[in-house]
Design an enzyme around this catalytic site. Sequence first.
Site, PDB file in Angstrom:
ATOM      1  N   ASP A  67       0.819  -1.214   0.000  1.00 16.03           N
ATOM      2  CA  ASP A  67       0.000   0.000   0.000  1.00 16.03           C
ATOM      3  C   ASP A  67       0.851   1.263   0.000  1.00 16.03           C
ATOM      4  OD1 ASP A  67       0.990  -0.357   2.567  1.00 16.03           O
ATOM      5  OD2 ASP A  67      -0.953  -0.625   3.517  1.00 16.03           O
ATOM      6  N   ASN A 136      -7.116  -2.573  14.646  1.00 10.93           N
ATOM      7  CA  ASN A 136      -8.509  -2.948  14.357  1.00 10.93           C
ATOM      8  C   ASN A 136      -8.590  -4.168  13.430  1.00 10.93           C
ATOM      9  OD1 ASN A 136      -7.711  -1.933  11.906  1.00 10.93           O
ATOM     10  ND2 ASN A 136      -9.112  -0.200  11.881  1.00 10.93           N
ATOM     11  N   HIS A 138      -6.896  -4.555  10.552  1.00 10.94           N
ATOM     12  CA  HIS A 138      -6.706  -4.320   9.112  1.00 10.94           C
ATOM     13  C   HIS A 138      -5.432  -4.991   8.607  1.00 10.94           C
ATOM     14  CE1 HIS A 138      -4.550  -0.211   9.880  1.00 10.94           C
ATOM     15  NE2 HIS A 138      -3.642  -1.052   9.452  1.00 10.94           N
ATOM     16  N   GLU A 143      -9.523  -1.881   5.741  1.00  7.06           N
ATOM     17  CA  GLU A 143     -10.102  -1.613   7.053  1.00  7.06           C
ATOM     18  C   GLU A 143     -11.308  -2.529   7.297  1.00  7.06           C
ATOM     19  OE1 GLU A 143      -8.526   0.220   9.032  1.00  7.06           O
ATOM     20  OE2 GLU A 143      -8.028   2.208   8.268  1.00  7.06           O
TER      21      GLU A 143
END
EC number: 3.5.99.6
Length: 244
Positions: A67, A136, A138, A143
């Site tokens: 990314d 979280n 990801h 996400e």
Amino acid sequence: MQVQVFEDYDTLSRYAADIFLEQIKKKSDSVLGLATGGTPEGFYRHLITSYKDQKLDFSRLRTFNLDEYYPIKREHPQSYWTFMHDHLFAYVNIPTSNIHLPNGETTNVDAECNRYEEEIGANGGVDIQILGIGENGHIGFNEPGASFDSRTRMVELTKNTIQANSRYFDSVEDVPRHAITMGIASIMQSKKIVILAAGVKKAEAVAKAIQGEITEAMPASILQKHPDVIFLLDKEAASLLNHN
Ligand SMILES: N[C@@H]1[C@@H](O)[C@H](O)[C@@H](COP(=O)(O)O)O[C@@H]1O
């Protein structure tokens, strides 16, 4: 799925680097999937040491990063391009043309995402992928709620991720709100996945990813379906795993 728990972060990082060394020994032109973040920094240090000790040759390797923030200038101190140069590429003999990251400066995001997917395919797909995990759950910048069928695309970062990543920026306002990320389906196509987690902040996500329900609300839980994945954890990250 394999899970290994280590006494400390450095041992975990060395183990991850050794798995990559094994892969590269088998295939000197392997396609490596690379990740950024604090967690893989030790892994990259060990790869550099192996290169300096002449145990590793990067000249035929090809790399694809997961990314990049969007929009961001390549030379921005917090771009993932800069991260990769500062933590690996500047110290090893990888040809620049073998390095691939999504272009955070593109004006045509859709074309860039398609190009990136095509380029991974044209190189035969990722042989081995290093992954971190967000607090979280990801993976890459996929996400919670991201489709398990997702491919490389632009995504909006959650407040939680912007907050967590703000430690690298001058202020939380400076963190880009978007990123271009390989999708979950793209990541799952990698032939082998090595996922690292260290520290108590990751414990909940790790427990849910390994032992929880497979759900798009916890992106890393999809890894339970991957045929060749290994979780490398320090004791803190493993602290909420159920041992029954
Ligand atoms: N896009 C990256 C992820 O690939 C990474 O896994 C995550 C965790 O980072 P850290 O290892 O610093 O906790 O942060 C970022 O959001």
